[in-house]
Design a protein around this motif. Structure first.
Motif, PDB file in Angstrom:
ATOM      1  N   ILE A 122      -3.669   0.985   9.924  1.00  0.00           N
ATOM      2  CA  ILE A 122      -3.567   0.081  11.083  1.00  0.00           C
ATOM      3  C   ILE A 122      -1.900  -0.229  11.253  1.00  0.00           C
ATOM      4  N   ALA A 123      -1.515  -0.541  10.037  1.00  0.00           N
ATOM      5  CA  ALA A 123       0.017  -0.710   9.867  1.00  0.00           C
ATOM      6  C   ALA A 123       0.290  -0.015  10.257  1.00  0.00           C
ATOM      7  N   TYR A 124       0.192   1.381   9.109  1.00  0.00           N
ATOM      8  CA  TYR A 124       1.362   2.546   9.752  1.00  0.00           C
ATOM      9  C   TYR A 124       1.163   3.132  11.191  1.00  0.00           C
ATOM     10  N   LYS A 125      -0.450   2.683  12.413  1.00  0.00           N
ATOM     11  CA  LYS A 125       0.654   3.435  13.285  1.00  0.00           C
ATOM     12  C   LYS A 125       1.015   2.123  14.212  1.00  0.00           C
ATOM     13  N   ILE A 126       0.801   1.102  14.144  1.00  0.00           N
ATOM     14  CA  ILE A 126       1.806   0.022  14.740  1.00  0.00           C
ATOM     15  C   ILE A 126       3.020   0.201  14.180  1.00  0.00           C
ATOM     16  N   ILE A 127       3.883   0.220  13.293  1.00  0.00           N
ATOM     17  CA  ILE A 127       4.610   0.998  12.775  1.00  0.00           C
ATOM     18  C   ILE A 127       5.598   1.743  13.861  1.00  0.00           C
ATOM     19  N   LYS A 128       4.159   3.108  13.588  1.00  0.00           N
ATOM     20  CA  LYS A 128       4.993   4.457  14.471  1.00  0.00           C
ATOM     21  C   LYS A 128       5.300   4.514  15.465  1.00  0.00           C
ATOM     22  N   ASP A 129       4.322   3.500  16.483  1.00  0.00           N
ATOM     23  CA  ASP A 129       4.163   3.149  17.664  1.00  0.00           C
ATOM     24  C   ASP A 129       5.467   2.038  18.250  1.00  0.00           C
ATOM     25  N   SER A 130       6.147   1.807  17.307  1.00  0.00           N
ATOM     26  CA  SER A 130       7.393   0.571  17.456  1.00  0.00           C
ATOM     27  C   SER A 130       8.412   0.837  17.553  1.00  0.00           C
ATOM     28  N   GLU A 131       9.524   0.188  18.681  1.00  0.00           N
ATOM     29  CA  GLU A 131      10.269   0.315  18.729  1.00  0.00           C
ATOM     30  C   GLU A 131      11.575   0.406  17.437  1.00  0.00           C
ATOM     31  N   SER A 132      10.746   0.034  16.512  1.00  0.00           N
ATOM     32  CA  SER A 132      12.224   0.266  14.957  1.00  0.00           C
ATOM     33  C   SER A 132      11.106  -0.676  14.275  1.00  0.00           C
ATOM     34  N   LEU A 133      11.434   0.238  13.030  1.00  0.00           N
ATOM     35  CA  LEU A 133      10.989  -0.251  11.444  1.00  0.00           C
ATOM     36  C   LEU A 133      10.999  -1.160  10.832  1.00  0.00           C
ATOM     37  N   GLU A 134      11.953  -2.024  11.597  1.00  0.00           N
ATOM     38  CA  GLU A 134      11.697  -3.547  11.471  1.00  0.00           C
ATOM     39  C   GLU A 134      10.556  -4.331  12.284  1.00  0.00           C
ATOM     40  N   LYS A 135      11.076  -3.943  13.850  1.00  0.00           N
ATOM     41  CA  LYS A 135       9.729  -4.562  14.653  1.00  0.00           C
ATOM     42  C   LYS A 135       8.323  -4.171  13.718  1.00  0.00           C
ATOM     43  N   GLY A 136       8.321  -3.059  13.809  1.00  0.00           N
ATOM     44  CA  GLY A 136       7.093  -2.580  13.627  1.00  0.00           C
ATOM     45  C   GLY A 136       6.432  -3.393  11.951  1.00  0.00           C
ATOM     46  N   ILE A 137       7.582  -3.554  10.984  1.00  0.00           N
ATOM     47  CA  ILE A 137       7.078  -4.316  10.191  1.00  0.00           C
ATOM     48  C   ILE A 137       6.589  -5.244   9.980  1.00  0.00           C
ATOM     49  N   GLN A 138       6.672  -5.954  11.045  1.00  0.00           N
ATOM     50  CA  GLN A 138       6.988  -7.644  11.484  1.00  0.00           C
ATOM     51  C   GLN A 138       5.672  -7.731  12.077  1.00  0.00           C
ATOM     52  N   LYS A 139       5.589  -6.526  12.911  1.00  0.00           N
ATOM     53  CA  LYS A 139       3.899  -6.814  13.693  1.00  0.00           C
ATOM     54  C   LYS A 139       2.960  -6.138  13.528  1.00  0.00           C
ATOM     55  N   ALA A 140       3.696  -5.173  12.365  1.00  0.00           N
ATOM     56  CA  ALA A 140       2.287  -5.203  11.707  1.00  0.00           C
ATOM     57  C   ALA A 140       1.421  -5.652  10.378  1.00  0.00           C
ATOM     58  N   PHE A 141       2.455  -6.263  10.075  1.00  0.00           N
ATOM     59  CA  PHE A 141       2.216  -7.371   8.963  1.00  0.00           C
ATOM     60  C   PHE A 141       1.270  -8.924   9.863  1.00  0.00           C
ATOM     61  N   ILE A 142       1.420  -9.266  10.571  1.00  0.00           N
ATOM     62  CA  ILE A 142       1.014 -10.659  11.638  1.00  0.00           C
ATOM     63  C   ILE A 142      -0.088  -9.637  12.170  1.00  0.00           C
ATOM     64  N   GLU A 143       0.053  -8.686  12.793  1.00  0.00           N
ATOM     65  CA  GLU A 143      -1.387  -8.519  13.208  1.00  0.00           C
ATOM     66  C   GLU A 143      -2.624  -8.291  11.923  1.00  0.00           C
ATOM     67  N   ILE A 181      -0.128  -4.182   1.560  1.00  0.00           N
ATOM     68  CA  ILE A 181      -1.251  -3.163   2.467  1.00  0.00           C
ATOM     69  C   ILE A 181       0.280  -3.129   3.757  1.00  0.00           C
ATOM     70  N   ILE A 182       0.711  -3.441   4.144  1.00  0.00           N
ATOM     71  CA  ILE A 182       2.505  -3.312   4.933  1.00  0.00           C
ATOM     72  C   ILE A 182       2.752  -2.599   4.333  1.00  0.00           C
ATOM     73  N   ALA A 183       3.355  -2.350   3.220  1.00  0.00           N
ATOM     74  CA  ALA A 183       4.088  -1.529   2.073  1.00  0.00           C
ATOM     75  C   ALA A 183       3.306  -0.248   1.933  1.00  0.00           C
ATOM     76  N   SER A 184       1.724   0.022   1.926  1.00  0.00           N
ATOM     77  CA  SER A 184       0.862   0.924   2.056  1.00  0.00           C
ATOM     78  C   SER A 184       1.081   2.026   3.557  1.00  0.00           C
ATOM     79  N   GLY A 185       2.229   0.402   4.358  1.00  0.00           N
ATOM     80  CA  GLY A 185       1.494   1.396   5.874  1.00  0.00           C
ATOM     81  C   GLY A 185       2.266   1.879   6.229  1.00  0.00           C
ATOM     82  N   VAL A 186       3.568   1.349   5.603  1.00  0.00           N
ATOM     83  CA  VAL A 186       5.023   2.414   5.487  1.00  0.00           C
ATOM     84  C   VAL A 186       4.731   3.231   4.836  1.00  0.00           C
ATOM     85  N   ALA A 187       4.540   3.428   3.630  1.00  0.00           N
ATOM     86  CA  ALA A 187       4.041   4.647   3.303  1.00  0.00           C
ATOM     87  C   ALA A 187       3.760   5.417   3.593  1.00  0.00           C
ATOM     88  N   LEU A 188       2.735   5.594   4.261  1.00  0.00           N
ATOM     89  CA  LEU A 188       1.453   6.826   5.741  1.00  0.00           C
ATOM     90  C   LEU A 188       3.003   7.126   6.139  1.00  0.00           C
TER      91      LEU A 188
END
Length: 300
Positions: free
Chosen positions: A187-208, A266-273
């Motif tokens: 889920i984190a990977y998908k949010i990061i991939k679909d976000s406008e930037s890596l930083e925002k994607g990580i923050q949104k994935a964390f909150i989600e 978990i977010i770190a593993s999403g970044v890894a994916l």
């Protein structure tokens, strides 16, 4: 062949250690980052721990290609080396998640296939991995683990690592993520991939993730009531995702020493994916993946 295996596993190890560094560098409420240390973790500790783990991710990758076990002695050895190097080891949950990813990395050609290989690996984790996992826990002296009524970590000699994860999944998001085929990581990977930037994607994935899954570290240290409260507050941030909301949430967490560290892992593993997804796409142009075993002609 060994040169190619070493090269690919070195690349995977670089990606996985980098994912810890990238995750830690992005501001996330209640966690150490480049703009704040917290009482339990310093940003520098995460960076140094991630650098130390690199060599062990590489070894896990090579073992996976060779179908060699165990796996979690590499977690123990990382922590042992951290003591020798006087590093305050700070990535237990992250490395617990990333070592299987490294082990399975060359057995897949994309993230979806990697998840299938991870599922097979997690189910197969055995008593030997249990032994090394709890030896690692003794090294970091995690006092917040305490005594568990049904399965104490000092009394698990006959339990497979998979059984330990299944039991722990009732209260721990990292264990639940692992036995659910890295569901939250994906889920984190998908949010990061679909976000406008890596930083925002990580923050949104964390909150989600935090809004939907009470943090395992918070649960163990402060109990279910506080863990649920923090998830409720994360849902409020999710509904009005602004810089001010993130900062207010952070102030509340830091003031009360609440560190949603399992969610950050978990977010770190999403970044890894996310990074592996890009790596698979590029590497497939040069080598056949999954990497064939025992073949000297592997160039395309």
């Amino acid at each position: 062949m060994e040169d190619i295996l070493d090269q690919l596993c070195s690349e995977v190890a670089y990606i996985l250690s980098s994912s810890s560094i990238i995750e830690a560098s992005v501001f996330k409420p209640g966690n150490a980052s480049r703009i704040q240390d917290i009482k339990s973790v310093k940003y520098e500790d995460v960076l140094l721990s991630a650098n130390l783990a690199n060599a062990y991710y590489r070894k896990a990758c090579i073992r996976g290609y060779n179908s060699s076990r165990p796996l979690y002695d590499l977690l123990y050895l990382t922590i042992k080396e951290s003591k020798k190097m006087e590093v305050n080891y700070s990535i237990l949950g992250t490395q617990l998640l990333l070592l299987p990813i490294s082990y399975s990395s060359l057995l897949a050609d994309n993230v979806d296939n990697l998840r299938r290989k991870l599922s097979e690996l997690i189910i197969s984790l055995d008593v030997e991995d249990t032994k090394w996992f709890f030896e690692a826990l003794k090294q970091v002296e995690l006092s917040y683990l305490g005594k568990i009524d049904v399965m104490d970590y000092r009394e698990t000699a006959n339990k497979t690592m998979y059984e330990v994860l299944v039991f722990s999944s009732n209260m721990d998001t990292i264990a639940r993520n692992m036995i659910r085929n890295y569901e939250y990581s994906y889920i984190a990977y998908k949010i990061i991939k679909d976000s406008e930037s890596l930083e925002k994607g990580i923050q949104k994935a964390f909150i989600e993730i935090l809004s939907e899954q009470p943090d395992g570290l918070i649960y163990r240290k402060y109990g279910g009531k506080i863990a649920l409260l923090i998830s409720h507050l994360a849902r409020e941030v999710k509904g009005d995702f602004t810089e001010k909301k993130l900062l207010d949430f952070n102030n509340f967490l830091v003031k009360n020493n609440y560190n949603p560290g399992s969610t950050a892992d978990i977010i770190a593993s999403g970044v890894a994916l996310y990074l592996l997804d890009k790596w698979y796409e590029k590497t497939r142009n040069d080598y056949p993946l999954p990497l064939p075993r025992g073949c000297s002609r592997i160039y395309k």
